[in-house]
Design an enzyme around this catalytic site. Structure first.
Site, PDB file in Angstrom:
ATOM      1  N   CYS A 111      16.229  12.786  -0.156  1.00 31.55           N
ATOM      2  CA  CYS A 111      15.986  11.642  -1.338  1.00 31.55           C
ATOM      3  C   CYS A 111      15.414  12.365  -2.599  1.00 31.55           C
ATOM      4  CB  CYS A 111      14.902  11.014  -0.944  1.00 31.55           C
ATOM      5  SG  CYS A 111      15.038  10.037   0.675  1.00 31.55           S
ATOM      6  N   HIS A 247      11.692   7.859  -7.445  1.00 28.71           N
ATOM      7  CA  HIS A 247      12.396   7.405  -6.031  1.00 28.71           C
ATOM      8  C   HIS A 247      11.881   6.000  -5.359  1.00 28.71           C
ATOM      9  CE1 HIS A 247      14.311   7.801  -2.386  1.00 28.71           C
ATOM     10  NE2 HIS A 247      13.211   7.998  -1.603  1.00 28.71           N
ATOM     11  N   ASN A 277      15.195   1.967   0.630  1.00 30.61           N
ATOM     12  CA  ASN A 277      15.234   3.407   0.186  1.00 30.61           C
ATOM     13  C   ASN A 277      16.766   3.790   0.192  1.00 30.61           C
ATOM     14  OD1 ASN A 277      15.368   6.281   0.089  1.00 30.61           O
ATOM     15  ND2 ASN A 277      13.311   6.210   1.182  1.00 30.61           N
TER      16      ASN A 277
HETATM   17  N1  COA Z   1       7.109  -4.234  11.706  1.00 32.86           N
HETATM   18  C1  COA Z   1       5.513  -4.694  12.171  1.00 32.86           C
HETATM   19  N2  COA Z   1       4.492  -3.941  12.588  1.00 32.86           N
HETATM   20  C2  COA Z   1       4.848  -2.538  12.396  1.00 32.86           C
HETATM   21  C3  COA Z   1       6.201  -2.016  12.011  1.00 32.86           C
HETATM   22  C4  COA Z   1       7.058  -2.766  11.437  1.00 32.86           C
HETATM   23  N3  COA Z   1       8.324  -2.470  11.130  1.00 32.86           N
HETATM   24  N4  COA Z   1       5.742  -0.641  11.912  1.00 32.86           N
HETATM   25  C5  COA Z   1       4.799  -0.313  12.288  1.00 32.86           C
HETATM   26  N5  COA Z   1       4.011  -1.509  12.771  1.00 32.86           N
HETATM   27  C6  COA Z   1       2.703  -1.577  13.237  1.00 32.86           C
HETATM   28  C7  COA Z   1       2.265  -0.245  14.113  1.00 32.86           C
HETATM   29  O1  COA Z   1       2.598  -0.218  15.205  1.00 32.86           O
HETATM   30  C8  COA Z   1       0.823  -0.334  13.721  1.00 32.86           C
HETATM   31  O2  COA Z   1       0.073  -1.236  14.632  1.00 32.86           O
HETATM   32  P1  COA Z   1      -1.228  -1.068  15.259  1.00 32.86           P
HETATM   33  O3  COA Z   1      -2.103  -0.943  14.131  1.00 32.86           O
HETATM   34  O4  COA Z   1      -1.423  -2.115  16.316  1.00 32.86           O
HETATM   35  O5  COA Z   1      -1.043   0.456  16.068  1.00 32.86           O
HETATM   36  C9  COA Z   1       0.600  -0.833  12.403  1.00 32.86           C
HETATM   37  O6  COA Z   1       1.775  -1.750  12.026  1.00 32.86           O
HETATM   38  C10 COA Z   1       0.376  -0.050  11.209  1.00 32.86           C
HETATM   39  O7  COA Z   1       1.223   0.989  11.092  1.00 32.86           O
HETATM   40  P2  COA Z   1       1.448   2.273  10.260  1.00 32.86           P
HETATM   41  O8  COA Z   1       2.364   3.249  10.685  1.00 32.86           O
HETATM   42  O9  COA Z   1       0.135   2.812  10.140  1.00 32.86           O
HETATM   43  O10 COA Z   1       1.640   1.683   8.927  1.00 32.86           O
HETATM   44  P3  COA Z   1       1.940   2.011   7.379  1.00 32.86           P
HETATM   45  O11 COA Z   1       1.049   1.150   6.654  1.00 32.86           O
HETATM   46  O12 COA Z   1       1.653   3.574   7.360  1.00 32.86           O
HETATM   47  O13 COA Z   1       3.346   1.791   6.968  1.00 32.86           O
HETATM   48  C11 COA Z   1       5.516   2.841   6.685  1.00 32.86           C
HETATM   49  C12 COA Z   1       4.353   2.250   7.881  1.00 32.86           C
HETATM   50  C13 COA Z   1       6.542   3.602   7.330  1.00 32.86           C
HETATM   51  C14 COA Z   1       5.929   1.744   5.950  1.00 32.86           C
HETATM   52  C15 COA Z   1       4.587   3.628   5.655  1.00 32.86           C
HETATM   53  O14 COA Z   1       3.905   4.899   6.366  1.00 32.86           O
HETATM   54  C16 COA Z   1       5.554   4.475   4.725  1.00 32.86           C
HETATM   55  O15 COA Z   1       6.416   3.728   3.858  1.00 32.86           O
HETATM   56  N6  COA Z   1       5.708   5.748   4.639  1.00 32.86           N
HETATM   57  C17 COA Z   1       6.407   6.407   3.907  1.00 32.86           C
HETATM   58  C18 COA Z   1       7.920   6.691   4.340  1.00 32.86           C
HETATM   59  C19 COA Z   1       8.874   7.110   3.348  1.00 32.86           C
HETATM   60  O16 COA Z   1       8.854   6.635   2.183  1.00 32.86           O
HETATM   61  N7  COA Z   1       9.890   7.840   3.776  1.00 32.86           N
HETATM   62  C20 COA Z   1      10.895   8.319   3.028  1.00 32.86           C
HETATM   63  C21 COA Z   1      10.470   9.129   2.099  1.00 32.86           C
HETATM   64  S1  COA Z   1      11.857   9.896   1.050  1.00 32.86           S
END
Ligand code: COA
Length: 321
Positions: A111, A247, A277
């Protein structure tokens, strides 16, 4: 010697997959995706490829720049999802747009790819080696997404963006770039060597794997650091910048960067709600939309900043003609 962007272009696949469509594939829902990421929909390539999107974006950028393709000296394509290992996508673009004088190569920094491709092309121009360069970011992340993994498939989309850079006399800005290869496993995707089973290790999947929270923490710390470093090394402050073009991974990351820098979200271009993204394409698509919507104006000073797998990051100060 400095460089300036004299033309931009973008291309996205025709097919649109909204959050309700993703919810038909994995257990998720529109409200969760919007709240946690800001994304409403993404474009997914059905007919298009990384190369065809790059070619379309390139054609538009060259027309926008108003230059003859044979005046392009260099084509650099940032991509991590080329359809073939060789020839490189840049050569396919060269053939398609008739830029026969151009040197061509691809570059992979996930990215962060567009920022590093921009910096590479700008270095050639500043050194006086070339006069005009075409820089493209093109990725079809849908090819490497596990559509059964709700922690990743909600985030990504496909697209391409391009910018034509031209050398001009004047002040040249220093770029910032870095990497931490020790954190490679946080965001990775194994290449598939199906035709050569000798290389295949157990656990190889060909799918993108990610520790979302680790990437989030890295981005909200590193992006403001890189922006402040690029400003400081050029004797500038946030007040000297008209737009921040970072980004597009997650709206909460952009909001956190704005808070860290103490500036309003209104000075950030944001379009991830429409595209998700798009990896190396996100920044040049934003530049193109900003230019053609009239928000980016001649002579304005922008910061572009990227982050991604590697882990990698980079920031540059750019100007639009
Ligand atoms: N839909 C519904 N629930 C979801 C889910 C989805 N798509 N993905 C995860 N969950 C749930 C999890 O199981 C968790 O449930 P629990 O609390 O019962 O265990 C809860 O939601 C929170 O999950 P978590 O992983 O802590 O969520 P988050 O707030 O960290 O969001 C991302 C997840 C991936 C959206 C976030 O971490 C993110 O954007 N990270 C950066 C990733 C990125 O940008 N990558 C590319 C970089 S170039």
């Amino acid at each position: 010697m400095a460089e300036i962007i004299i033309g931009t272009g973008a291309a996205v696949p025709a097919y649109v997959l909204d959050n309700d469509g993703v919810a038909e594939l994995v257990e998720t829902d529109d409200a969760w995706i919007r709240e946690r990421t800001g994304i409403r929909q993404r474009h997914i390539a059905k007919e298009e490829t990384t190369a065809s999107l790059a070619e379309e974006a390139a054609c538009r950028a060259v027309v926008d720049a108003g230059i003859a393709p044979n005046r392009i000296d260099l084509i650099v394509v940032a991509t991590a999802t080329a359809n073939q290992r060789m020839p490189c996508v840049a050569c396919e673009v060269q053939e398609k747009i008739g830029a026969q004088q151009a040197a061509c190569f691809d570059l992979n920094a996930a990215c962060t790819g567009f920022v590093l491709a921009y910096q590479t092309a700008a270095a050639y121009l500043k050194a006086g080696i070339y006069r005009t360069a075409l820089v493209i970011g093109s990725d079809c992340m849908s090819q490497v997404i596990d559509w059964q993994d709700r922690s990743t498939c909600i985030l990504f989309g496909d697209g391409a963006g391009a910018a034509v850079l031209q050398r001009q006399p004047g002040l040249s800005y220093l770029p910032v770039a870095g990497a931490d290869g020790r954190k490679g496993e946080v965001l990775s995707c194994q290449a598939l060597y199906e035709e050569q089973p000798f290389y295949k290790k157990s656990g190889d999947s060909g799918f993108l794997r990610m520790d979302g929270q680790a990437v989030f923490k890295f981005a909200v710390r590193k992006v403001p650091e890189a922006i402040l470093e690029v400003l400081e090394s050029n004797g500038l402050s946030t007040g000297d910048i008209d737009w921040f073009v970072i980004h597009q991974a997650n709206r909460r990351i952009i909001e956190s960067v704005a808070r860290h820098l103490g500036i309003s979200m209104e000075r950030f271009l944001v379009n991830l709600q429409e595209y998700g993204n798009t990896s190396s394409a996100s920044i040049p698509i934003l530049l193109d939309e900003g230019k053609h919507s009239g928000r980016l104006k001649k002579g304005q000073r922008l910061v572009i900043a990227g982050f991604g797998a590697g882990l990698t990051w980079g920031a540059s100060i750019v100007q639009i003609a």
